[in-house]
Design an enzyme around this catalytic site. Structure first.
Site, PDB file in Angstrom:
ATOM      1  N   LYS A  10      68.403  15.449  19.420  1.00 52.89           N
ATOM      2  CA  LYS A  10      69.192  14.204  19.530  1.00 52.89           C
ATOM      3  C   LYS A  10      68.866  13.289  18.357  1.00 52.89           C
ATOM      4  O   LYS A  10      67.795  13.403  17.730  1.00 52.89           O
ATOM      5  CB  LYS A  10      68.900  13.476  20.849  1.00 52.89           C
ATOM      6  CG  LYS A  10      67.425  13.099  21.116  1.00 52.89           C
ATOM      7  CD  LYS A  10      66.956  11.809  20.498  1.00 52.89           C
ATOM      8  CE  LYS A  10      65.473  11.561  20.738  1.00 52.89           C
ATOM      9  NZ  LYS A  10      64.886  10.490  19.943  1.00 52.89           N
ATOM     10  N   ASP A 137      62.580  11.263  27.451  1.00 52.97           N
ATOM     11  CA  ASP A 137      63.857  11.684  26.860  1.00 52.97           C
ATOM     12  C   ASP A 137      64.471  12.905  27.539  1.00 52.97           C
ATOM     13  O   ASP A 137      65.558  13.350  27.156  1.00 52.97           O
ATOM     14  CB  ASP A 137      63.681  11.993  25.367  1.00 52.97           C
ATOM     15  CG  ASP A 137      63.582  10.726  24.527  1.00 52.97           C
ATOM     16  OD1 ASP A 137      64.011   9.653  25.008  1.00 52.97           O
ATOM     17  OD2 ASP A 137      63.081  10.808  23.390  1.00 52.97           O
TER      18      ASP A 137
HETATM   19  P1  ATP Z   1      60.732  11.917  20.717  1.00 51.97           P
HETATM   20  O1  ATP Z   1      61.867  11.812  19.760  1.00 51.97           O
HETATM   21  O2  ATP Z   1      61.153  12.213  22.137  1.00 51.97           O
HETATM   22  O3  ATP Z   1      59.725  10.821  20.584  1.00 51.97           O
HETATM   23  P2  ATP Z   1      59.530  13.841  18.976  1.00 51.97           P
HETATM   24  O4  ATP Z   1      60.701  14.612  18.447  1.00 51.97           O
HETATM   25  O5  ATP Z   1      59.024  12.751  18.083  1.00 51.97           O
HETATM   26  O6  ATP Z   1      59.924  13.266  20.383  1.00 51.97           O
HETATM   27  P3  ATP Z   1      58.368  16.308  19.822  1.00 51.97           P
HETATM   28  O7  ATP Z   1      58.871  17.235  18.748  1.00 51.97           O
HETATM   29  O8  ATP Z   1      59.044  16.347  21.123  1.00 51.97           O
HETATM   30  O9  ATP Z   1      58.349  14.800  19.268  1.00 51.97           O
HETATM   31  O10 ATP Z   1      56.796  16.634  19.972  1.00 51.97           O
HETATM   32  C1  ATP Z   1      55.881  15.699  20.385  1.00 51.97           C
HETATM   33  C2  ATP Z   1      54.566  16.374  20.805  1.00 51.97           C
HETATM   34  O11 ATP Z   1      54.792  17.204  21.935  1.00 51.97           O
HETATM   35  C3  ATP Z   1      53.894  17.248  19.755  1.00 51.97           C
HETATM   36  O12 ATP Z   1      52.542  16.877  19.716  1.00 51.97           O
HETATM   37  C4  ATP Z   1      54.002  18.672  20.280  1.00 51.97           C
HETATM   38  O13 ATP Z   1      52.889  19.467  19.981  1.00 51.97           O
HETATM   39  C5  ATP Z   1      54.134  18.462  21.790  1.00 51.97           C
HETATM   40  N1  ATP Z   1      54.983  19.495  22.441  1.00 51.97           N
HETATM   41  C6  ATP Z   1      54.740  20.065  23.614  1.00 51.97           C
HETATM   42  N2  ATP Z   1      55.707  20.934  23.926  1.00 51.97           N
HETATM   43  C7  ATP Z   1      56.592  20.929  22.925  1.00 51.97           C
HETATM   44  C8  ATP Z   1      57.796  21.644  22.682  1.00 51.97           C
HETATM   45  N3  ATP Z   1      58.279  22.561  23.545  1.00 51.97           N
HETATM   46  N4  ATP Z   1      58.462  21.368  21.543  1.00 51.97           N
HETATM   47  C9  ATP Z   1      57.974  20.427  20.677  1.00 51.97           C
HETATM   48  N5  ATP Z   1      56.846  19.754  20.852  1.00 51.97           N
HETATM   49  C10 ATP Z   1      56.138  19.983  21.982  1.00 51.97           C
END
Ligand code: ATP
Length: 284
Positions: A10, A137
């Site tokens: 997203k 989210d």
């Molecule tokens: P948001 O935009 O919701 O804040 P993000 O995109 O910044 O999320 P993610 O990529 O969702 O962040 O990852 C955040 C943390 O979650 C990382 O430390 C990662 O190791 C952990 N994590 C656990 N499971 C997953 C997964 N299936 N995919 C990605 N990250 C994961």
């Protein structure tokens, strides 16, 4: 039996932080988000034994109970009292800790996938109750398309998608922890995006208006910690991007562009500037 689910990333068209909540560690937010055609792919294989297995190849994401896909599967099994097991194979294409909701969309794909795998035929609202327990989210990711998320992200109001356009994404070589950014939030100091005007622009399919009213309260906090985000924003603007914003807690910056030719130009320009650049369509 094997099931495949696509788990799209997203972008935040807006992210507003209203207040710190009293009874948990979250903030009340109002976020307008839309899904993009950059996706993980999840494969589900039913197991007779009552266990959850995750396999994926990633330096940054664990394949054990810390994985959000694992957590979602656990909540799902408890909620519906399922005694069977599942192996979940994740093909990770969405950059991690990037502000693109990669973990949440995997969790949402698990909820949709397990509903199909075990033929439970649960309605979206019922699945939404599971999503609400799987991070802020995940509810949006379950519904997908374009929507406003309120509360800590669990209240979803559908919105019309923006007019068809291209999205150029550029991510600097850093990861940003959502927690780190929210810990630095002082609500009194934040500026707030005009969500009302953004919704009106969406309703009117007014592309210029959408580009004008996209906004993110957390951008200054991430930019202060990681000045490379400011540089990426400036470069995108110099390349002629009409609407440029950081998604989520960052550090990914995106630009919405209607003409493919122009989008390609910005994409090529950004590739000379940072390693991870994507050119995708909006899904929502
Ligand atoms: P948001 O935009 O919701 O804040 P993000 O995109 O910044 O999320 P993610 O990529 O969702 O962040 O990852 C955040 C943390 O979650 C990382 O430390 C990662 O190791 C952990 N994590 C656990 N499971 C997953 C997964 N299936 N995919 C990605 N990250 C994961």
């Amino acid at each position: 039996m094997t099931i495949i689910e696509k788990a799209p990333a997203k972008i935040n068209l807006s992210l507003d932080v209203l207040r710190k909540r009293k009874n948990d560690e979250y903030h009340d937010v109002e976020m307008i988000m839309t899904t993009i055609d950059l996706a993980d792919r999840l494969e589900f294989i039913s197991l007779e034994e009552d266990k959850i297995e995750i396999s994926l190849e990633s330096r940054y994401v664990p394949n054990d109970e810390r994985n959000l896909a694992y957590k979602a599967a656990k909540v799902f099994k408890n909620r519906f009292n399922i005694k069977k097991g599942v192996h979940i194979k994740i093909d990770k294409n969405i950059p991690v800790s990037a502000g693109l909701g990669g973990g949440s969309t995997d969790a949402a794909a698990v909820i949709r996938g397990l509903n199909r795998l075990w033929e439970l035929d649960m309605q979206l609202q019922e699945l939404g109750n599971v999503a609400a327990q799987c991070g802020s989210d995940t509810s949006f990711s379950l519904y997908g398309n374009t929507a406003m998320a309120k509360g800590y992200g669990e209240i979803i109001e559908r919105l019309p998608p923006p007019p068809p356009c291209w999205v150029v994404l550029a991510k600097p070589d850093i990861g940003v922890s959502t927690r780190t950014i929210f810990e630095r939030v002082n609500v009194e100091e934040l500026s707030h995006p005009n969500n009302k005007a953004l919704i009106e622009a969406l309703n009117n399919q007014d592309f210029q208006g959408i580009c004008h009213y996209i906004g993110n309260s957390l951008e200054p906090i991430t930019c202060k910690l990681h000045p490379e985000v400011i540089q990426i924003k400036e470069t995108m603007k110099q390349l002629g991007s009409p609407g440029v914003l950081m998604s989520g807690t960052g550090p990914t910056v995106y630009s919405l562009v209607q003409q493919h030719q122009k989008a390609k130009q910005i994409y090529n320009g950004m590739r000379g500037f940072c390693n991870e650049v994507y050119l995708v369509r909006l899904l929502g």
